[in-house]
Design a protein around this motif. Structure first.
Motif, PDB file in Angstrom:
ATOM      1  N   GLU A 298       0.923  -1.082  -0.100  1.00  0.00           N
ATOM      2  CA  GLU A 298       0.117  -0.040   0.143  1.00  0.00           C
ATOM      3  C   GLU A 298       1.000   1.213  -0.107  1.00  0.00           C
ATOM      4  O   GLU A 298       1.849   1.443   0.827  1.00  0.00           O
ATOM      5  N   LEU A 299       0.487   2.167  -0.936  1.00  0.00           N
ATOM      6  CA  LEU A 299       1.209   3.535  -0.975  1.00  0.00           C
ATOM      7  C   LEU A 299       0.494   4.213   0.084  1.00  0.00           C
ATOM      8  O   LEU A 299      -0.686   4.691  -0.107  1.00  0.00           O
ATOM      9  N   LEU A 300       1.321   4.733   1.076  1.00  0.00           N
ATOM     10  CA  LEU A 300       0.877   5.710   2.188  1.00  0.00           C
ATOM     11  C   LEU A 300       0.937   7.299   1.812  1.00  0.00           C
ATOM     12  O   LEU A 300      -0.118   7.885   2.105  1.00  0.00           O
ATOM     13  N   ASN A 301       2.053   7.502   1.000  1.00  0.00           N
ATOM     14  CA  ASN A 301       2.154   8.872   0.663  1.00  0.00           C
ATOM     15  C   ASN A 301       3.186   8.989  -0.199  1.00  0.00           C
ATOM     16  O   ASN A 301       4.050   8.185  -0.286  1.00  0.00           O
ATOM     17  N   LYS A 302       3.589  10.317  -0.660  1.00  0.00           N
ATOM     18  CA  LYS A 302       4.386  10.587  -1.659  1.00  0.00           C
ATOM     19  C   LYS A 302       4.720  12.247  -1.573  1.00  0.00           C
ATOM     20  O   LYS A 302       3.621  12.663  -1.475  1.00  0.00           O
ATOM     21  N   GLN A 303       5.685  12.493  -2.064  1.00  0.00           N
ATOM     22  CA  GLN A 303       6.080  13.824  -2.099  1.00  0.00           C
ATOM     23  C   GLN A 303       7.425  14.062  -2.912  1.00  0.00           C
ATOM     24  O   GLN A 303       8.487  13.482  -2.800  1.00  0.00           O
ATOM     25  N   ASP A 304       7.200  15.020  -3.906  1.00  0.00           N
ATOM     26  CA  ASP A 304       8.277  15.711  -4.531  1.00  0.00           C
ATOM     27  C   ASP A 304       9.328  16.284  -3.743  1.00  0.00           C
ATOM     28  O   ASP A 304       9.063  17.498  -3.067  1.00  0.00           O
ATOM     29  N   VAL A 305      10.763  15.644  -3.649  1.00  0.00           N
ATOM     30  CA  VAL A 305      11.614  16.394  -2.276  1.00  0.00           C
ATOM     31  C   VAL A 305      12.777  17.206  -3.418  1.00  0.00           C
ATOM     32  O   VAL A 305      13.522  17.585  -2.927  1.00  0.00           O
ATOM     33  N   CYS A 306      13.257  16.648  -4.681  1.00  0.00           N
ATOM     34  CA  CYS A 306      14.369  16.810  -5.307  1.00  0.00           C
ATOM     35  C   CYS A 306      13.924  17.056  -6.981  1.00  0.00           C
ATOM     36  O   CYS A 306      12.731  16.541  -7.336  1.00  0.00           O
ATOM     37  N   GLN A 307      14.642  17.856  -7.597  1.00  0.00           N
ATOM     38  CA  GLN A 307      14.353  18.181  -8.921  1.00  0.00           C
ATOM     39  C   GLN A 307      14.974  17.208  -9.897  1.00  0.00           C
ATOM     40  O   GLN A 307      14.384  17.087 -11.029  1.00  0.00           O
ATOM     41  N   GLN A 308      15.825  16.520  -9.369  1.00  0.00           N
ATOM     42  CA  GLN A 308      16.570  15.256 -10.110  1.00  0.00           C
ATOM     43  C   GLN A 308      16.290  13.986  -9.201  1.00  0.00           C
ATOM     44  O   GLN A 308      15.881  14.048  -7.991  1.00  0.00           O
ATOM     45  N   PRO A 309      16.863  12.770  -9.598  1.00  0.00           N
ATOM     46  CA  PRO A 309      16.757  11.585  -8.915  1.00  0.00           C
ATOM     47  C   PRO A 309      17.426  11.744  -7.412  1.00  0.00           C
ATOM     48  O   PRO A 309      18.350  12.505  -7.258  1.00  0.00           O
ATOM     49  N   ILE A 310      16.556  10.900  -6.481  1.00  0.00           N
ATOM     50  CA  ILE A 310      17.175  10.890  -5.174  1.00  0.00           C
ATOM     51  C   ILE A 310      18.157   9.787  -5.409  1.00  0.00           C
ATOM     52  O   ILE A 310      17.909   8.580  -5.317  1.00  0.00           O
ATOM     53  N   SER A 311      19.431  10.086  -5.072  1.00  0.00           N
ATOM     54  CA  SER A 311      20.625   8.977  -5.074  1.00  0.00           C
ATOM     55  C   SER A 311      21.111   8.278  -3.890  1.00  0.00           C
ATOM     56  O   SER A 311      21.346   7.318  -3.845  1.00  0.00           O
ATOM     57  N   SER A 312      20.488   9.085  -2.939  1.00  0.00           N
ATOM     58  CA  SER A 312      20.647   7.950  -1.715  1.00  0.00           C
ATOM     59  C   SER A 312      19.671   8.516  -0.574  1.00  0.00           C
ATOM     60  O   SER A 312      19.556   9.718  -0.482  1.00  0.00           O
TER      61      SER A 312
END
Length: 343
Positions: A298-312
């Motif tokens: 189940e997906l609980l939530n999502k949020q855009d936090v970076c403009q490019q890939p999250i590397s770590s």
């Protein structure tokens, strides 16, 4: 997805960087974390950042000859792999190297450590197709898994320890061709393999220090694969979910709850998932043999936090919901995920 009572992802602090970060790890038991990567001049950099109330402050910086692609703590020491195939173990306080070896012919893509029971060990996966296990007390690898075919060598993208209890220990390896391999270090043999058709960008057991329970692998083309490892019957029960509309660079389970995990989106999004077990984890097949049953994701939530890939991404082991992350947009952030105690 109903987000009324869902965990909320709050950006607490952020900092712009002058290098491309590939690794972020909390220093155990502190409010500090390590950032590693590659500046424009292609050398390596390790920065230690202190978490203050209103800012992220760089308190130490250590240069290395080559860019750093991966890193993990080995107790109170920091082990990392660079773009030249070297494996190093560093004391961050004294800045002295305690172990160094030319581990691979090409870049080390992934690294993991295990030291809770038995000998301290490091596993590395490289573009040369090899996965090797190291004891930092000796120069030669303890185990070396070499590619069989030399013409088309699969790139070892992700490696991780698991099943580390009593005197047991396994490694899971993910490759760019979609192969997942499970190797038992005690028996010194391959015990399971499968192919999920897309390159394995991230792979992780829900806990590495217990009898292996679940394994999550994230891939190119937005797939999340969950395997229930408790019952083997011509393979393990599994599910595949299209988690994000991009490559999913990695997965990190919450230290305080192994059924919650976060994924690192190639679109810069941070997704929080919950795995729910079925009413029965095991049933009988047509021949009367035990067969695993997979649960639900189940997906609980999502949020855009970076403009490019999250590397770590790394969860804090002491503070529930506190995480540090970095992106290819040359930023690092500290986020707080709320309400995780409700799951």
């Amino acid at each position: 997805m109903d987000t009324t009572n869902a965990p909320q992802i709050i950006e607490h602090l952020n900092k712009s960087l002058n290098f491309t970060p590939f690794v972020t790890k909390w220093i155990p038991g502190t409010a500090k974390f390590v950032l590693c990567g590659q500046p424009p001049k292609a050398n390596g950099i390790i920065e230690i950042l202190q978490l203050n109330k209103t800012e992220l402050k760089t308190i130490s910086s250590i240069e290395q000859p080559k860019g750093i692609k991966c890193g993990q703590f080995l107790d109170n020491l920091f082990a990392f792999g660079d773009f030249d195939g070297k494996l190093k173990v560093l004391d961050l306080e004294t800045k002295k190297t305690t172990f160094e070896v030319k581990a691979h012919d090409q870049i080390i893509n992934s690294i993991d450590t295990c030291f809770n029971i038995g000998a301290p060990e490091i596993v590395t996966g490289s573009r040369d197709g090899c996965v090797r296990v190291w004891d930092p007390r000796q120069a030669a690898p303890v185990v070396s898994l070499e590619p069989i075919e030399k013409d088309v060598i699969p790139d070892a993208w992700s490696v991780v320890f698991g099943n580390s209890y009593n005197d047991e220990r396994v490694i899971a390896c993910g490759y760019d061709n979609g192969d997942i391999k499970l190797f038992d270090l005690k028996q010194n043999q391959l015990i399971w393999d499968t192919n999920v058709k897309n390159g394995i960008c991230g792979i992780e057991f829900d806990r590495k220090d217990i009898q292996m329970n679940k394994l999550v692998a994230t891939t190119l083309e937005s797939k999340i694969n969950v395997f229930d490892l408790r019952t083997f019957n011509n393979g393990f029960a599994s599910l595949t979910d299209e988690g994000q509309k991009s490559t999913i660079w990695g997965v990190k389970h919450l230290p305080q709850n192994r059924d919650l995990f976060a994924t690192q989106g190639g679109d810069g999004a941070l997704n929080i998932y919950k795995y729910s077990y079925p009413s029965q984890r095991q049933i009988q097949d047509s021949e009367g043999k035990p067969k695993g049953v997979i649960g639900k994701l189940e997906l609980l939530n999502k949020q855009d936090v970076c403009q490019q890939p999250i590397s770590s991404l790394d969860w804090n082991a002491d503070k529930l919901g506190l995480a540090c992350l970095c992106g290819l947009d040359q930023t690092c952030k500290v986020v707080i995920v709320t309400k995780l105690n409700l799951y």
